[in-house]
Design an enzyme around this catalytic site. Structure first.
Site, PDB file in Angstrom:
ATOM      1  N   ASP A  67       0.809  -1.207   0.000  1.00 23.27           N
ATOM      2  CA  ASP A  67       0.000   0.000   0.000  1.00 23.27           C
ATOM      3  C   ASP A  67       0.850   1.268   0.000  1.00 23.27           C
ATOM      4  O   ASP A  67       2.061   1.226   0.175  1.00 23.27           O
ATOM      5  CB  ASP A  67      -0.938   0.005   1.214  1.00 23.27           C
ATOM      6  N   ASN A 136      -8.477  -3.857  14.141  1.00 21.74           N
ATOM      7  CA  ASN A 136      -9.815  -4.167  13.622  1.00 21.74           C
ATOM      8  C   ASN A 136      -9.785  -5.298  12.595  1.00 21.74           C
ATOM      9  O   ASN A 136     -10.783  -5.563  11.925  1.00 21.74           O
ATOM     10  CB  ASN A 136     -10.453  -2.918  13.010  1.00 21.74           C
ATOM     11  N   HIS A 138      -7.792  -5.454   9.894  1.00 20.01           N
ATOM     12  CA  HIS A 138      -7.468  -5.104   8.519  1.00 20.01           C
ATOM     13  C   HIS A 138      -6.099  -5.644   8.128  1.00 20.01           C
ATOM     14  O   HIS A 138      -5.216  -5.805   8.970  1.00 20.01           O
ATOM     15  CB  HIS A 138      -7.555  -3.587   8.279  1.00 20.01           C
ATOM     16  N   GLU A 143      -9.992  -2.562   4.850  1.00 19.84           N
ATOM     17  CA  GLU A 143     -10.703  -2.313   6.094  1.00 19.84           C
ATOM     18  C   GLU A 143     -11.953  -3.187   6.190  1.00 19.84           C
ATOM     19  O   GLU A 143     -12.430  -3.724   5.192  1.00 19.84           O
ATOM     20  CB  GLU A 143     -11.109  -0.836   6.168  1.00 19.84           C
TER      21      GLU A 143
END
Length: 243
Positions: A67, A136, A138, A143
C-alpha cells in the site's frame, strides 16, 4: 495454517526474519510482498543483520508493497516508499529499480491500481507476502466492509486506522484519509503468506481472524482459506486463543 508462538516482539521478528531469509536463499530471484507499519520493522532489522553477516543476497530480489498513502510523494518522510528505504532497502544490496510501490501522487487512481495489478501478474505473483494486522482485523488497508474487494484499489481509511497511524504524524489532521492498497485477491494469490502480530491490543483481532467466520468484517479472516499461511505471534497476541 501454521501457528508459531513467540515469546515477545523480538522473538516474533527473529522467527519471521528466518522464514523470509529461507525464501531468499532457496530462490534468490524471489518476489517478496512487503508490508509497512510498526509490526514488520523488527523483521526488517533481522534481515539487515543477516545481510551484513553475509548470509543474504538481495541483488536479484524483487518486491511489491501492499500500500501507499494517497497524496504523499515517495520522498515524504511518512510515505511508505520512504519507510521501505529507511527500514530496509537502503541497508541491503537490493536493486531499488526492482522495488515496486503504488504512486501516491498519480492523477489517475484507477489506472494506477490497474497497472499495479498488471505489474504483480507480470512478475508471476509473490512468492511470499508479509503482513501485519490492525486491531480491527485489517490487512494492508483492506478495512472491515460488507464485501471483500479483490483488486488494488483506493480506500477511505477508518477512524480507528487513522488513530493508529496518528503517532507517525505531527497531528491527527495530517494523517492521509485515503490509501491505495493491494486487494484481497492480490494477497491471496501469494504462494505463501506470513503474518506477524504482537501485543495485547491485537488479541481480539487474532481470535476473530483465526477462529471466527470468514467475513469481510474481519478482513484477515480470509487467510483461513489460504493453502500456505503462517502466523508468527507473541504470547499477548495469542492470549485469547484456547491453545
Amino acid at each position: 495454517m501454521r501457528l508459531i508462538r513467540a515469546k515477545n516482539y523480538e522473538d516474533v521478528s527473529v522467527k519471521a526474519g528466518n522464514i523470509i531469509a529461507s525464501v531468499i536463499n532457496l530462490k534468490p530471484d524471489c518476489v517478496l510482498g512487503l508490508a509497512t507499519g510498526s509490526s514488520p520493522i523488527g523483521t526488517y532489522k533481522e534481515l539487515i543483520k543477516k545481510y551484513e553477516a553475509g548470509e543474504l543476497d538481495f541483488s536479484k530480489v524483487k518486491t511489491v508493497n501492499l500500500d501507499e498513502y494517497v497524496g504523499l510523494s515517495k520522498d515524504h518522510d511518512q510515505s511508505y516508499a520512504y519507510f521501505m528505504r529507511n527500514n530496509l532497502f537502503d541497508h541491503v544490496n537490493i536493486d531499488q529499480n526492482n522495488c515496486n510501490i503504488p504512486s501516491g501522487l498519480t492523477n489517475d487512481p484507477e489506472a494506477e491500481c490497474a497497472a499495479y495489478d498488471k505489474l504483480i501478474a507480470s512478475l508471476g505473483g509473490t512468492d511470499l507476502q508479509l503482513l501485519g494486522m490492525g486491531p480491527n482485523g485489517h490487512i494492508g488497508f483492506n478495512e472491515p466492509d460488507e464485501a471483500f474487494f479483490p483488486a488494488t484499489h483506493c480506500v477511505k481509511l477508518t477512524d480507528s486506522t487513522i488513530d493508529a497511524n496518528a503517532r507517525f504524524f505531527a497531528t491527527r489532521d495530517d494523517v492521509p484519509k485515503q490509501a491505495y492498497t493491494m486487494g484481497i485477491w492480490g494477497i491471496m494469490q501469494a504462494k505463501r503468506v506470513l503474518m506477524v502480530v504482537n501485543g495485547k491490543n491485537k488479541a481480539e483481532a487474532v481470535k476473530a481472524a483465526l477462529t471466527g467466520p470468514v467475513t469481510p468484517k474481519v478482513p484477515a479472516s480470509i487467510l483461513q482459506l489460504h493453502p500456505d499461511f503462517t502466523l508468527v505471534a507473541d504470547e499477548e497476541a495469542l492470549s485469547l486463543l484456547d491453545l
